[in-house]
Structure formats: structure tokens, C-alpha cells
Design an enzyme around this catalytic site. Structure first.
Site, PDB file in Angstrom:
ATOM      1  N   SER A 141     -29.740   0.765   5.798  1.00 33.74           N
ATOM      2  CA  SER A 141     -28.860   1.781   5.190  1.00 33.74           C
ATOM      3  C   SER A 141     -27.419   1.417   5.498  1.00 33.74           C
ATOM      4  CB  SER A 141     -29.162   3.159   5.788  1.00 33.74           C
ATOM      5  OG  SER A 141     -28.161   4.091   5.423  1.00 33.74           O
ATOM      6  N   TYR A 154     -30.839   8.394  13.095  1.00 39.04           N
ATOM      7  CA  TYR A 154     -30.982   7.629  11.851  1.00 39.04           C
ATOM      8  C   TYR A 154     -30.112   6.370  11.885  1.00 39.04           C
ATOM      9  CZ  TYR A 154     -31.312   6.712   6.809  1.00 39.04           C
ATOM     10  OH  TYR A 154     -31.543   6.135   5.588  1.00 39.04           O
TER      11      TYR A 154
HETATM   12  P1  NAD Z   1     -38.045   9.199   0.046  1.00 39.17           P
HETATM   13  O1  NAD Z   1     -38.106  10.307   1.060  1.00 39.17           O
HETATM   14  O2  NAD Z   1     -37.845   9.536  -1.382  1.00 39.17           O
HETATM   15  O3  NAD Z   1     -39.338   8.278   0.202  1.00 39.17           O
HETATM   16  C1  NAD Z   1     -39.767   7.857   1.457  1.00 39.17           C
HETATM   17  C2  NAD Z   1     -41.234   7.538   1.392  1.00 39.17           C
HETATM   18  O4  NAD Z   1     -41.660   7.188   2.726  1.00 39.17           O
HETATM   19  C3  NAD Z   1     -42.091   8.730   0.953  1.00 39.17           C
HETATM   20  O5  NAD Z   1     -43.048   8.320   0.022  1.00 39.17           O
HETATM   21  C4  NAD Z   1     -42.737   9.203   2.247  1.00 39.17           C
HETATM   22  O6  NAD Z   1     -44.002   9.821   2.050  1.00 39.17           O
HETATM   23  C5  NAD Z   1     -42.852   7.888   3.008  1.00 39.17           C
HETATM   24  N1  NAD Z   1     -42.983   8.089   4.450  1.00 39.17           N
HETATM   25  C6  NAD Z   1     -42.289   8.926   5.254  1.00 39.17           C
HETATM   26  N2  NAD Z   1     -42.758   8.857   6.508  1.00 39.17           N
HETATM   27  C7  NAD Z   1     -43.776   7.962   6.503  1.00 39.17           C
HETATM   28  C8  NAD Z   1     -44.682   7.487   7.487  1.00 39.17           C
HETATM   29  N3  NAD Z   1     -44.626   7.922   8.761  1.00 39.17           N
HETATM   30  N4  NAD Z   1     -45.607   6.572   7.123  1.00 39.17           N
HETATM   31  C9  NAD Z   1     -45.681   6.125   5.828  1.00 39.17           C
HETATM   32  N5  NAD Z   1     -44.872   6.566   4.856  1.00 39.17           N
HETATM   33  C10 NAD Z   1     -43.930   7.472   5.187  1.00 39.17           C
HETATM   34  O7  NAD Z   1     -36.862   8.250   0.589  1.00 39.17           O
HETATM   35  P2  NAD Z   1     -35.970   7.166  -0.195  1.00 39.17           P
HETATM   36  O8  NAD Z   1     -34.666   7.794  -0.493  1.00 39.17           O
HETATM   37  O9  NAD Z   1     -36.746   6.550  -1.283  1.00 39.17           O
HETATM   38  O10 NAD Z   1     -35.726   6.115   0.985  1.00 39.17           O
HETATM   39  C11 NAD Z   1     -36.503   4.944   1.143  1.00 39.17           C
HETATM   40  C12 NAD Z   1     -35.871   4.089   2.235  1.00 39.17           C
HETATM   41  O11 NAD Z   1     -34.520   3.786   1.869  1.00 39.17           O
HETATM   42  C13 NAD Z   1     -35.788   4.787   3.577  1.00 39.17           C
HETATM   43  O12 NAD Z   1     -35.985   3.863   4.613  1.00 39.17           O
HETATM   44  C14 NAD Z   1     -34.364   5.305   3.618  1.00 39.17           C
HETATM   45  O13 NAD Z   1     -33.882   5.475   4.935  1.00 39.17           O
HETATM   46  C15 NAD Z   1     -33.649   4.181   2.892  1.00 39.17           C
HETATM   47  N6  NAD Z   1     -32.368   4.595   2.316  1.00 39.17           N
HETATM   48  C16 NAD Z   1     -32.302   5.483   1.285  1.00 39.17           C
HETATM   49  C17 NAD Z   1     -31.073   5.817   0.751  1.00 39.17           C
HETATM   50  C18 NAD Z   1     -30.925   6.781  -0.406  1.00 39.17           C
HETATM   51  O14 NAD Z   1     -29.790   7.124  -0.756  1.00 39.17           O
HETATM   52  N7  NAD Z   1     -32.002   7.220  -1.045  1.00 39.17           N
HETATM   53  C19 NAD Z   1     -29.904   5.267   1.283  1.00 39.17           C
HETATM   54  C20 NAD Z   1     -29.997   4.381   2.335  1.00 39.17           C
HETATM   55  C21 NAD Z   1     -31.232   4.038   2.838  1.00 39.17           C
END
Ligand code: NAD
Length: 248
Positions: A141, A154
Site C-alpha cells: 500500500s 496497517y
Molecule cells: P477487500 O476488503 O475488498 O478484499 C479483501 C479480500 O481479502 C476479501 O475477499 C476478504 O474476504 C479477504 N480476506 C480478508 N481477511 C482474510 C483472511 N484472513 N484470509 C483470507 N482472505 C481474507 O480489499 P481490497 O480493497 O480489494 O484490498 C486488497 C488488498 O489491497 C489488501 O491487501 C489491501 O490492503 C490492499 N490495498 C487496497 C487499497 C484500496 O484502495 N482498495 C489500497 C492500498 C492497498
């Protein structure tokens, strides 16, 4: 482009960015393993991909639990024989005031976001090596690089992922495995049409990011023709971390 017939594990592949990554690899002819705690969403996505004549399977996995990770990788090997690509995408966020964050909450974020990437890689790398080499991508991130208040756990988990990325790139190079990180900025995973103009305009790119922006970068980093790239972090944020924000 040569992506044909690879086995790809996407943790957290049932929703959001992971979902887009799973769809992108399946669309390239790879077999995608959706490893997620969300059983309903994961099964639904696997079926949706299969209906297009593409390959996907769902394995219920809790990446914060080392035994669950081991069982998932065992199942992939039993069913598919090989692993070529691992996308460590599963993640949770916990934004709590600094003085209120409990040790359990700290541990939960670190174990779900950071320890999981190490353990999934440790379980998979031997199989990737025996499958002829491949690629690992850790989804970090921009919060690994910059902060708002209340984000200690985080931010630490994502900063740790960047360090883990270059450490694993060094250790796994002799096994022909590249390891890179992607640091997404604001990637809007639902109701994109509800975003305001100022949400878009604050980015150099003039728009908020979409899950496909990250999925395309994953395809690029995992293409065998790009194996000169390893140990790197790719910031994909529409320019936000390059923006000077002093108020005039
Ligand atoms: P999201 O919450 O939409 O999806 C996350 C997925 O991970 C979900 O399907 C959830 O069920 C799964 N998950 C959560 N805990 C889990 C566990 N213990 N075991 C297995 N699966 C698990 O999140 P997102 O926005 O798609 O983010 C995905 C990744 O990208 C994450 O690592 C997040 O930190 C990173 N990220 C997202 C953003 C953003 O703006 N969306 C920005 C920076 C980083």
C-alpha cells in the site's frame, strides 16, 4: 505474451482487487485458485469464471492461520500438481487511535497482512521452484510510504511487506522466482460511479484507481519475459505520493 496454463494462487481473491486479479489471470488462460475466507463470494466467482470456459477453483483459506495456509497449498498440489504464481493480496485494515490499539488488534493486522505473505510464500516457493520457477507479488500500500493518523498497525504491516519483498527476492532468486510488491493508492472497489469530481481531480491521473489498474500490473510482473524485474515496489496511485500538498 506467454501466460498460458499457469497455476496462480490469489489470496483474498473473492472480492475487490483480488477478484480483478483472479479474473485477469483466468482470462489469460491460467488456472486461478481463489484462497479466501469469504466462502460465498469465492465460490460464486469461481463459478462465474468457469461459466466463461476458464479455469478457477475456490479454497476456503484463513491466511491469518498457518494451518489453513498449509492445507490450502496441499490441496492445490493434490488437485493441480503445480504452482507458478502467488499473489499475496489478502488484507484487512484497522484504523484505531494510537492509544487505543490493543495488542490483539495489532497482532491480527500483522498476521493477516504480513505474516501471511511470508507463510504463503514459504509453503508455495518449493512447489514453484519444482514447477520451473515463477513469480510472487505482494500487494502492499502507499501507506507503507506515507501516513494519516490512526494507521500504525496497517502501515507497519505494509512497510514490512516491502522489506519482505526484497528479502525474499534475494533468497528465492536461485530458484528462478521473482518477488515484487505493488503499492496501490486509492483503488475504488465498488460504486465507482458515486465518486465525486474532486475525488478524481486530486489525482495527477485525473481519476481514482480501479481494481483492473492493479490486475494489469500483476500480469505484467508475472510474465516470464519480465523476469529481470525483482525485489521492486511498484507504486500505482495516479501520482498521489508524488503530489506536494502544502496549502497556499
Ligand atoms: P477487500 O476488503 O475488498 O478484499 C479483501 C479480500 O481479502 C476479501 O475477499 C476478504 O474476504 C479477504 N480476506 C480478508 N481477511 C482474510 C483472511 N484472513 N484470509 C483470507 N482472505 C481474507 O480489499 P481490497 O480493497 O480489494 O484490498 C486488497 C488488498 O489491497 C489488501 O491487501 C489491501 O490492503 C490492499 N490495498 C487496497 C487499497 C484500496 O484502495 N482498495 C489500497 C492500498 C492497498
Amino acid at each position: 505474451m506467454d501466460y498460458r496454463g499457469k497455476t496462480v494462487i490469489v489470496t483474498g481473491g473473492a472480492n475487490g482487487i483480488g477478484r480483478a486479479i483472479a479474473i485477469a489471470f483466468a482470462g489469460q488462460g491460467d488456472c486461478v485458485v481463489i484462497a479466501d475466507v469469504d466462502e460465498l463470494g469465492g465460490k460464486k466467482l469461481a463459478m462465474q469464471i468457469q461459466k466463461k470456459g476458464e479455469s478457477a477453483m475456490f479454497i476456503r483459506t484463513d491466511v491469518s492461520d498457518p494451518e489453513s495456509i498449509k492445507a490450502m497449498v496441499r490441496k492445490v498440489v493434490d488437485e493441480l500438481g503445480e504452482i507458478h504464481i502467488l499473489i499475496n493480496n489478502a488484507g484487512i485494515s484497522e484504523f484505531k487511535p494510537f492509544f487505543e490499539l490493543s495488542v490483539e488488534e495489532w497482532g491480527n493486522v500483522i498476521n493477516t497482512n504480513l505474516r501471511s505473505a511470508f507463510l504463503c510464500s514459504q509453503e508455495s516457493a518449493g512447489i514453484i521452484k519444482n514447477s520451473g520457477g515463477g513469480a510472487i507479488v505482494n500487494i502492499a500500500s502507499t501507506r507503507a510510504l506515507m501516513s494519516e493518523p490512526k494507521s500504525e498497525a496497517y502501515a507497519a504491516s505494509k512497510g514490512g511487506l516491502l522489506a519482505l519483498t526484497h528479502a525474499m527476492a534475494a533468497s528465492l532468486s536461485e530458484h528462478k522466482i521473482t518477488v515484487n510488491a505493488i503499492s496501490p493508492g486509492w483503488i475504488h472497489t465498488r460504486d465507482y460511479e458515486k465518486l465525486r469530481e474532486k475525488d478524481h481531480k486530486q489525482h495527477f491521473a485525473q481519476r481514482v484507481g480501479k481494481p483492473d489498474d492493479i490486475a494489469r500490473a500483476c500480469l505484467f510482473l508475472c510474465g516470464p519475459q519480465n523476469n529481470f524485474i525483482t525485489g521492486e515496489n511498484f507504486v500505482i496511485d495516479g501520482g498521489m505520493t508524488r503530489k506536494m500538498i502544502y496549502e497556499s
